[in-house]
Enzyme design. Structure first.
Site, short mmCIF file in Angstrom:
data_model
loop_
_atom_site.label_atom_id
_atom_site.label_comp_id
_atom_site.label_asym_id
_atom_site.label_seq_id
_atom_site.Cartn_x
_atom_site.Cartn_y
_atom_site.Cartn_z
N SER A 173 -26.38 17.27 47.35
CA SER A 173 -26.45 16.33 48.76
C SER A 173 -27.95 16.36 49.22
O SER A 173 -28.29 15.36 50.03
CB SER A 173 -25.50 16.98 49.78
OG SER A 173 -25.77 18.37 50.02
N LYS A 195 -27.95 11.46 54.02
CA LYS A 195 -27.39 10.89 55.33
C LYS A 195 -27.88 9.79 55.71
O LYS A 195 -27.30 8.88 56.25
CB LYS A 195 -27.75 11.95 56.41
CG LYS A 195 -27.14 13.29 56.35
CD LYS A 195 -27.13 13.97 57.81
CE LYS A 195 -26.31 15.28 57.90
NZ LYS A 195 -26.50 16.30 57.00
N GLU A 246 -26.02 12.66 67.66
CA GLU A 246 -26.05 14.04 67.63
C GLU A 246 -26.61 14.35 66.50
O GLU A 246 -26.79 13.97 65.38
CB GLU A 246 -24.55 14.35 67.77
CG GLU A 246 -23.99 14.80 66.55
CD GLU A 246 -23.63 13.42 65.92
OE1 GLU A 246 -23.69 12.49 66.44
OE2 GLU A 246 -23.30 13.67 64.66
C1 LIG Z 1 -25.53 17.47 56.67
C2 LIG Z 1 -25.71 17.94 55.54
C3 LIG Z 1 -24.54 18.28 54.68
C4 LIG Z 1 -23.24 18.44 55.48
O1 LIG Z 1 -22.79 17.18 56.02
P1 LIG Z 1 -21.53 16.55 55.51
O2 LIG Z 1 -21.03 15.64 56.27
O3 LIG Z 1 -20.46 17.51 55.06
O4 LIG Z 1 -21.90 15.96 54.06
C5 LIG Z 1 -24.56 18.48 53.53
N1 LIG Z 1 -25.84 18.69 52.80
C6 LIG Z 1 -26.85 18.27 53.23
C7 LIG Z 1 -28.16 18.14 52.69
C8 LIG Z 1 -26.74 17.65 54.62
O5 LIG Z 1 -28.15 17.49 55.22
#
Ligand SMILES: *Cc1c(COP(=O)(O)O)cnc(C)c1O
Length: 390
Positions: free
Chosen positions: A373, A84, A106
Site C-alpha cells: 500500500s 491514498k 481529517e
Molecule cells: C493510510 C494507510 C493505510 C491504511 O488505510 P486503509 O484505508 O486501511 O488502506 C495502509 N497503508 C498505507 C501506506 C497508508 O498510508
C-alpha cells in the site's frame, strides 16, 4: 461487486448515523456520485490524472526472494508514496463538479492530509486539515509538508488528541460550513455514500492487478492480501477479485501487542458491532460503549473502527481477517528491505508478514498477491526509535 442498498447498507452494516444538518449534504453528495459515476467523461478525466500525475498503472512485481509465490501490487510507486492519492483525486474532481470552495480532511499520521493537500494544490482548492495535537507533535515532517503544499493544519486538543478526535472535529466543521465545503474522507468509512464512493476510487488497484495477473501469468492469484486500517487499500484490491470465488481474500489487521492485550487496533479481531463516525460496523469499544484507545506501531492502522463493507465480507465469509503484531510487522519490515530492496510502509509490512506465513503452507504454483500500500520512508525515524528503545 455489490452496491450498498438504497439506505446505504452492506447487509446489516453501513447506513447514515449523522446529525440532521448533514443528511441533506450526504444526499446531495450521493446524487452527485450517481451522476458522475454514470458519465464516461468523469472517469476519463480521473484516469488521465492518475496516469499523468500519480503515475499509474502501478507495476506488478514478483518479490521472490522474500517468498517464492509472492507478487506485489506496487502502490508505493504512486506520487506521494501510497494508495491514498487515488481517492483524493476522485473526491477533488467531485468537489469541483459540485462547485465547492474548499476541501477539509481529517488525518492521523498525516498521509491522507498530505494526499488531500496535494490535490488541493493541483486543483486550486484551499485545504484545511484537522489533526490530533499529539499527532501534530509526532508527525512534524508531514505537518511541514502539508504547509508546503499550501494547506492549513489545525491541531485538535480534545480526547486522546489523535485520529478519532480529529475525525470528530472535521465532522463538526463540515456541519457548520456544509454549503461551501467538501469533506474528503480518507478511507472506506463514514456515512453513506463515503464507504461506497471511496471503494470505487480505490477499485483501480484491483482492476489493474487482475488484468496484469492474467497478462503475465495467464491465471488469477490464489490469494489476495492487504493490510486493513479503515480498509480502503484492501477494498480497492479486493474489488478486482470479489466476484472470482476461487480467489481467497485476506485482510490483515494490526494486532498491536496482541489481540487479547488491550493494546490493539484490530476492530474485527477484538471489537464488536457499534456505530462510529456515521456508520454501523465493528469497532473497539468498552463494555459501556465508549470508543477504546487503540495501539499499533503503524499510525495508518491505528484506528478503532473499520469500514462497513469489511464487516459484511467477514460475516458472509467471503474474506477472512487475521491479526499481525507490532513485532511481526517490524521483522517483515527489516527482512523485506534487505531481501527485496524495497522499504515497505509499516502498514504494508503487516500484510507482508502474513503473506510469508501463508506462503510456507501454500503450493509451489500458488500466486499470492499482496497490496504494497505504501513506501516506508515516512517510517524510518519511528522504526529506528522503536528498536533503540528495546
Ligand atoms: C493510510 C494507510 C493505510 C491504511 O488505510 P486503509 O484505508 O486501511 O488502506 C495502509 N497503508 C498505507 C501506506 C497508508 O498510508
Amino acid at each position: 461487486m455489490q452496491r450498498p442498498d438504497a439506505r446505504g447498507y452492506f447487509g446489516e452494516f453501513g447506513g447514515r448515523f449523522v446529525p440532521e444538518v448533514l443528511i441533506d449534504a450526504l444526499e446531495a453528495l450521493e446524487r452527485e456520485v450517481d451522476a458522475a459515476f454514470a458519465e464516461p467523461a468523469f472517469w476519463d478525466e480521473y484516469h488521465a490524472v492518475l496516469r499523468d500525475f500519480v503515475g499509474r498503472p502501478s507495476p506488478l512485481y514478483a518479490a521472490e526472494r522474500f517468498a517464492p509465490q509472492l507478487i506485489l501490487k506496487r502502490e508505493d510507486t504512486n506520487h506521494t508514496g501510497a494508495h491514498k492519492i487515488n481517492n483524493t483525486v476522485g473526491q477533488a474532481l467531485l468537489a469541483r463538479r459540485m462547485g465547492k470552495k474548499r476541501l477539509i480532511a481529517e488525518t492521523g499520521a498525516g498521509q491522507h492530509g498530505v494526499a488531500t493537500a496535494t490535490v488541493g494544490a493541483k486543483f486550486g482548492f484551499p485545504v484545511d486539515v484537522y489533526m490530533g495535537a499529539l499527532d501534530v507533535e509526532r508527525q512534524a515532517p508531514n505537518v511541514y509538508l502539508m504547509n508546503l503544499l499550501g494547506a492549513k493544519v489545525h491541531a485538535v486538543h480534545s480526547g486522546t488528541r489523535t485520529l478519532k478526535d480529529a475525525t470528530n472535529e472535521a465532522f463538526r466543521v463540515w456541519a457548520a460550513e456544509v454549503d461551501e465545503t467538501f469533506y474528503v474522507i480518507g478511507s472506506v468509512v463514514g456515512a453513506h455514500p463515503y464507504p461506497f464512493m471511496v471503494r470505487e476510487f480505490q477499485k483501480v488497484i484491483g482492476i489493474e492487478s487482475r488484468r496484469q495477473c492474467l497478462e503475465r501469468y495467464g491465471r488469477l492469484p490464489s490469494d489476495v492480501i492487504a493490510c486493513v486500517g479503515g480498509g480502503s487499500n484492501a477494498m480497492g484490491i479486493f474489488a478486482g477479485f470479489v466476484d472470482d470465488p476461487q480467489v481467497r481474500l485476506w485482510g490483515v489487521e494490526a494486532a498491536g501487542e496482541g489481540l487479547e492485550s488491550g493494546k490493539t487496533a484490530a476492530a474485527l479481531g477484538a471489537g464488536s458491532v457499534g456505530v462510529l463516525h456515521g456508520s454501523r460496523s465493528y469497532l473497539l469499544q468498552t463494555t459501556n460503549g465508549q470508543v477504546s484507545d487503540t495501539h499499533s506501531i503503524s499510525a495508518g492502522l491505528d484506528y478503532p473502527g473499520i469500514g462497513p463493507e469489511h464487516a459484511f465480507l467477514k460475516e458472509t465469509g467471503r474474506a477472512q481477517y487475521v491479526g499481525v503484531t507490532d513485532a511481526q510487522a517490524l521483522e517483515a519490515f527489516f527482512d523485506f528491505a534487505r531481501f527485496e530492496g524495497i522499504v515497505p510502509a509499516l502498514e504494508s509490512a503487516h500484510a507482508l508478514a502474513f503473506a510469508r506465513e501463508l506462503a510456507k503452507k501454500a503450493r509451489p504454483d500458488d500466486l499470492i498477491l499482496v497490496n504494497l500500500s505504501g513506501r516506508g520512508d515516512k517510517d524510518i525515524a519511528h522504526v529506528r526509535a522503536s528498536v533503540e528503545r528495546q
